[in-house]
Design a protein around this motif. Structure first.
Motif: not given
Lengths: 336, 507
Positions: A1-2, A4-5, A7, A14, A16, A216
């Protein structure tokens, strides 16, 4: 799921945060390229021309700017159904100022944008102070503004023929003088500038940070001591102001304010935002995605028209593409 | 009791990312017995029960039902074998009637399955209610029922699967003494009918009243199974097992410290009535009470998340007109909600964004631009200081463990430099190791001169942390006890105001 970031990581250092954002943009961008390749192969002489490409860019501007406005609202998990009609209302008010009121353009332009911002602020206040859900509040604003546009103009278009240089806002090309090989119309340049501005606001400012945070988890933001209502009003105000820019663009292109126009644009705008990977449930979205989404929509319409696909079938295909876009996005999310 | 257990679990194992939830757990259950399962939060009780009920799948070990090996891939499979579970949180749809809730997904139909046969649902529900001696119209919408009655509906629902095994997870958490008696009557009756019941609870007195045997779990292992008559202190020793960290019972004398927070006559409807107290610098004030006693509501009033009808709040001797969380934060109050995911964190956002959420103004350039370099620096400092285990400050908060998520919330309020920190259930859903770290953090914060309020439903936790304890019941403060010498029984007495029932049995 990582991944889906999506943002606004200020510095994508990083893995992710970086891979998530990039993947989403790559997917949308790949779809856009795929469309262009398909149409180029099928109709090389008609599709792959400078004139046609400039035509595509030109036709993206109005819906594109409206989509940028909608992106902010949708990231907060809200919705703004009034953007299309608000665009027209701004054009009408601009016409009242510059044509009927005889004000110069340097004053007429900020008035047009200001009207948009004011209407956006009113929507925001209805949503926050009267606690009317965004869907209903902006649906009401949509009907109200459409009626007002017709009343003010007595249902007749306002022509800008006497306002010198007004046409140039969308149709002229300052670029032609600067870089002759890239004769982009001003409307396209304005779209790009608004997109850059939106990108900066969404990713570098406190307004952008709160836009994501509210989408969020609004209650958590409120319990962090943030005045959520005030920021929401600002977000709708910003969206309204951007609709004012769209109003200028469309009025300039048509050299008139057409009071009956506008309804339906909001759905095209929402479609572009969603194709661009912004989630209607909030908290997720990018400006680049929205721009690509807007281009996907107009490349599709343009290509199908060049292929002589009937307009009815164009609509059918566009509908399918929207569903497919969101479906593949869901697949990507659950797999990742 | 028959000789063969209806449930026989051997060497069950279950691993979650980062946590060994079950480690070679064995468990027996006989027909017609009430088997209590005890242990601290995170001991693995709920995980074990969820495996029995088919919510989770075991990673290793064997499970026998009536002597036959079984595996439940989902809840429907477990229900089909007669295993029903009444969850701690009620899973009912408030707008539907009791009958509609009980038979959801299994509606009787007429005319080839197209129409719901409401009459049949009502009739079948009435039979269930009759069996439980429950006076309730099956057509009543759930939202019109008290929590206790909703609980009964849940039990009826579990029984509607012809359950031979009934698992109850903290069924009395929200019940008053009379309702508890009511529930126990039903449990006794079911036991007499031969139903096997697993009863999970923290409440000693209840367990000794209702159960036949007690199994104690700790850190994902079964420590042992003992008869219900076993002295309470022996069971507690089994539950706690290890030496509790020695940091807590060092209560400094704060009487000379200035009053940091003063609350007078706080009232909102029936939920909070005339609550007054003082909190000194460096003090940890515990709030104890049953679920629904009004503790969280007091915190929300002080924090401005709800509006108080009457009452005044002073900070450092100055009266504060707190009307919103924003006002409270400006006044220096931070609230760490019991529901981190819903109310404390934007879980889809990175660590850094969550930590800085309430202090963003500090990094504004020209009133609008975020200085992300310094913002990230600050966030990184806090992550290091609180030892938040995260690959980076850009990691999405959702991917952190409960303990680390809680640290992120604490970091948020530390950054905001709040003088009063209200911790609502600070260790809910946090594993044992991380708990000790959170406790130490809370103690350190108090030692730095902050005023701390701790709300907790876990009595050992309140006793461990608090310098002073206020007990609430039904919206009132019913008593105050010193953290030095308070006992669980003393607090339970105040929390329930039902002396005879909460007296410890001879220990």
């Amino acid at each position: 799921m990582s991944s889906t970031t999506t943002i606004s990581s200020p510095s994508p250092r990083t893995r992710i945060a970086w891979s998530g954002q990039t993947k989403q943009k790559l997917l949308a961008f790949a779809s856009l390229l795929a469309l262009i390749v398909v149409f180029s192969v099928l109709k090389p002489d008609a599709f792959m021309t400078t004139d046609n490409f400039i035509g595509i860019l030109q036709s993206t501007t109005v819906v594109g700017v409206l989509a940028l406005a909608s992106t902010f609202v949708i990231i907060t998990a809200g919705i703004d159904l009034s953007v299309g009609v608000l665009m027209t209302f701004c054009a009408v008010m601009g016409g009242m100022a510059m044509v009927n009121g005889g004000l110069p353009m340097w004053l007429g332009i900020p008035i047009t944008i200001g009207v948009g911002a004011l209407c956006g602020a009113i929507s925001g206040l209805i949503i926050t102070k009267l606690r009317v859900p965004p869907f209903i509040a902006t649906l009401g604003m949509m009907m109200l503004l459409k009626g007002l546009s017709l009343i003010i103009t007595q249902a007749k278009p306002i022509y800008f023929s006497d306002v010198e240089g007004f046409e140039n806002i969308a149709l002229g090309s300052w670029m032609e003088n600067l870089i002759p090989v890239l004769p982009l119309p001003n409307g396209v340049v304005i779209f790009i500038l608004v997109a850059v501005l939106c990108y900066i606001i969404l990713n570098k400012t406190v307004l952008g940070r709160y836009t994501f945070a509210i989408g969020s988890n609004e209650e958590a933001v409120r319990l962090s001591g943030v005045n959520v209502n005030r920021w929401k009003v600002w977000i709708y105000t910003l969206a309204g102001g951007i609709c004012g820019v769209a109003g200028l663009l469309i009025a300039s292109r048509l050299n008139s304010a057409q009071p009956a126009l506008g309804q339906g644009y909001e759905l095209d705008a929402i479609a572009a935002v969603v194709i661009g990977g912004t989630s209607l449930s909030g908290g997720v979205g990018t400006i680049v995605g929205t721009v690509i989404g807007a281009f996907i929509m107009s490349v599709l319409v343009n290509g199908l028209r060049i292929m002589s696909v009937a307009q009815e079938w164009q609509m059918v295909l566009t509908g399918l593409i929207i569903i497919l876009a969101v479906y593949t996005d869901n697949l990507r999310r659950t797999k990742a | 009791m028959s000789t063969q257990p209806i449930i026989h679990a051997v060497n069950m194992g279950k691993v979650f990312p980062g946590v060994i939830a079950l480690d070679h757990v064995s468990f027996d259950l006989f027909k017609g017995e009430v088997h209590a399962l005890m242990g601290e939060n995170g001991a693995g009780k709920s995980t074990l029960m969820k495996i029995l009920a088919g919510v989770y799948q075991r990673d290793s070990g064997e499970l026998y039902l009536d002597g036959k090996p079984v595996t439940f891939n989902n809840t429907a499979a477990a229900q089909a074998q007669g295993i029903g579970i009444v969850h701690q949180e009620l899973h009912l749809m408030p707008h539907l009637s009791a009958a509609q809730n009980i038979w959801i997904g299994r509606e009787s139909t007429t005319l080839g399955g197209w129409f719901v046969d409401e009459d049949a649902l009502v009739q079948k529900t009435q039979q269930l209610f009759d069996r439980l001696n429950l006076k309730l119209d099956p057509k009543t919408p759930i939202r019109d029922l008290t929590v206790a009655t909703q609980q009964m509906v849940e039990i009826a629902k579990a029984l509607s699967y012809q359950s031979q095994i009934l698992i109850m997870d903290e069924p009395t958490a929200a019940l008053n003494p009379r309702e508890v008696d009511e529930l126990f009557r039903v449990i006794h009756q079911l036991r007499a009918e031969g139903v096997a019941i697993v009863y999970i609870s923290h409440k000693m007195d209840e367990i000794q009243r209702i159960s036949d045997r007690i199994t104690v779990m700790r850190d994902g292992k079964t420590i042992g199974t003992v008869p219900a008559q076993t002295p309470m202190n022996q069971i507690v020793a089994m539950m706690v097992g290890r030496e509790l960290p020695a940091l807590q019972k060092d209560i400094p004398d704060q009487s000379h410290q200035p009053v940091l927070l003063k609350v007078q006559g706080l009232t909102r409807g029936k939920v909070v009535q005339n609550v007054s107290f003082e909190l000194r610098r460096g003090e940890i004030l515990g709030f104890a009470g049953l679920m629904g006693a009004g503790r969280t509501e007091v915190a929300r009033l002080i924090f401005g998340a709800d509006t108080r009808e009457v009452g005044a709040i002073w900070i450092n001797g100055q009266e504060q007109a707190i009307r919103s969380p924003q006002d409270a934060v400006t006044a220096g109050i931070g609230y760490l909600s019991e529901d981190r995911k819903q109310l404390g964190l934007a879980t889809g956002m990175p660590v850094e964004a969550n930590i800085t959420l309430s202090s963003l103004k500090r990094w504004l350039k020209a009133g609008f631009w975020l200085d992300s370099t310094h913002l990230n620096q600050q966030a990184q400092e806090l992550v290091t200081r609180l030892r938040v285990k995260t690959p980076s400050i850009h990691q999405t908060v959702r991917l952190l463990s409960g303990g680390n998520q809680q640290k992120v919330v604490i970091a948020k309020w530390l950054l905001r430099d709040c003088e009063v920190l209200i911790f609502d259930e600070p260790t809910r859903g946090i594993d044992v190791g991380a708990k000790a770290e959170i406790y130490k953090l809370i103690n350190d914060l108090a030692a730095q001169g902050r005023g701390i309020i701790v709300i907790s439903s876990e009595l050992p936790e309140v006793l461990l942390l608090s310098h002073r304890i206020l007990v609430m019941c039904e919206g009132h403060v019913t008593g105050e006890v010193s953290g030095r010498d308070a006992t669980q029984e003393q607090i339970m007495n105040l929390a329930t105001q039902r002396g005879s029932l909460t007296q410890p049995q001879a220990t």
